[in-house]
Design an enzyme around this catalytic site. Structure first.
Site, PDB file in Angstrom:
ATOM      1  N   CYS A 185       0.090 -27.403 -11.247  1.00 25.61           N
ATOM      2  CA  CYS A 185      -0.539 -28.418 -10.460  1.00 25.61           C
ATOM      3  C   CYS A 185      -0.156 -29.824 -10.452  1.00 25.61           C
ATOM      4  CB  CYS A 185      -2.100 -28.288 -10.707  1.00 25.61           C
ATOM      5  SG  CYS A 185      -2.800 -26.818 -10.207  1.00 25.61           S
ATOM      6  N   HIS A 234      -6.940 -32.111   5.976  1.00 27.42           N
ATOM      7  CA  HIS A 234      -5.498 -32.124   6.091  1.00 27.42           C
ATOM      8  C   HIS A 234      -4.847 -33.729   5.704  1.00 27.42           C
ATOM      9  CE1 HIS A 234      -6.535 -28.727   8.491  1.00 27.42           C
ATOM     10  NE2 HIS A 234      -5.177 -28.497   8.481  1.00 27.42           N
ATOM     11  N   HIS A 284      -5.262 -26.830  -1.195  1.00 26.67           N
ATOM     12  CA  HIS A 284      -6.525 -25.931  -1.382  1.00 26.67           C
ATOM     13  C   HIS A 284      -7.422 -25.793  -0.133  1.00 26.67           C
ATOM     14  CE1 HIS A 284      -5.985 -25.683  -5.575  1.00 26.67           C
ATOM     15  NE2 HIS A 284      -5.667 -26.910  -5.742  1.00 26.67           N
ATOM     16  N   GLU A 329     -12.641 -24.787  -5.399  1.00 32.52           N
ATOM     17  CA  GLU A 329     -11.122 -25.012  -5.125  1.00 32.52           C
ATOM     18  C   GLU A 329     -10.420 -23.797  -4.756  1.00 32.52           C
ATOM     19  OE1 GLU A 329      -9.015 -28.131  -7.740  1.00 32.52           O
ATOM     20  OE2 GLU A 329      -8.147 -26.145  -8.362  1.00 32.52           O
ATOM     21  N   HIS A 345       0.462 -29.656  -3.671  1.00 33.87           N
ATOM     22  CA  HIS A 345      -0.045 -28.203  -3.424  1.00 33.87           C
ATOM     23  C   HIS A 345      -1.236 -28.760  -2.942  1.00 33.87           C
ATOM     24  CE1 HIS A 345      -2.278 -28.728  -7.040  1.00 33.87           C
ATOM     25  NE2 HIS A 345      -2.922 -27.887  -6.738  1.00 33.87           N
ATOM     26  N   HIS A 375      -2.867 -32.007  -3.049  1.00 38.64           N
ATOM     27  CA  HIS A 375      -3.044 -33.010  -4.004  1.00 38.64           C
ATOM     28  C   HIS A 375      -2.014 -32.680  -4.983  1.00 38.64           C
ATOM     29  CE1 HIS A 375      -5.945 -30.816  -6.833  1.00 38.64           C
ATOM     30  NE2 HIS A 375      -5.215 -29.732  -6.498  1.00 38.64           N
TER      31      HIS A 375
END
Length: 151
Positions: A26, A76, A32, A137, A30, A17
């Protein structure tokens, strides 16, 4: 009559995201390794002739709901708020064959867990309630949704 029991099933998925307009790292795309704990509450089935006797909900049934609504959709994928200029980046990635998900909210853990609660609640059998969700997260950061905070 009877005892209310909470049942929890854990899930994991990989999601990318970016937070448009954010003032830190952020804002960049990137990802998680999310962990999602889904807790439902209800009474165990007392009918000895019922195939699910003794269960609040079959873990297999809960797994099917969460996989269909959340894991299979978000795993994904890269999530963007469709109401930002990121929609252009999303289109470019989509055109190149990437799995892109456009949502109506900033894809923070807080907003994702609200979305997940709405999706899971509508799929649960009427005698079962969503008690809580925990979306982790990172190793040390998570958001939680509790039914009693959201009446």
């Amino acid at each position: 009559m009877g005892n209310n029991i909470r049942i929890t099933k854990q899930f994991s998925f990989e999601t990318g995201h970016a937070l448009y307009g954010y003032d830190g790292k952020c804002k960049n795309v990137h990802g998680h390794s999310y962990k999602l704990d889904v807790t439902v509450i209800g009474k165990p089935i007392h009918d000895k002739n019922h195939v699910k006797y003794g269960m609040v909900i079959d873990f297999k049934d809960l797994k099917s709901i969460v996989k269909e609504e959340i894991v299979n959709v978000f795993d994904h994928a890269t999530v963007f708020n469709k109401n930002t200029p990121h929609v252009e980046l999303a289109k470019e990635l989509g055109d190149r064959g990437h799995n892109v998900l456009l949502v109506d909210y900033q894809p923070t853990s807080e907003m994702m867990v609200i979305d997940f609660a709405r999706k899971i609640k509508k799929r649960l059998p009427k005698q079962i309630s969503l008690h809580s969700l925990k979306l982790q997260e990172t190793e040390s950061s998570f958001a939680e949704w509790f039914a009693y905070d959201n009446n």
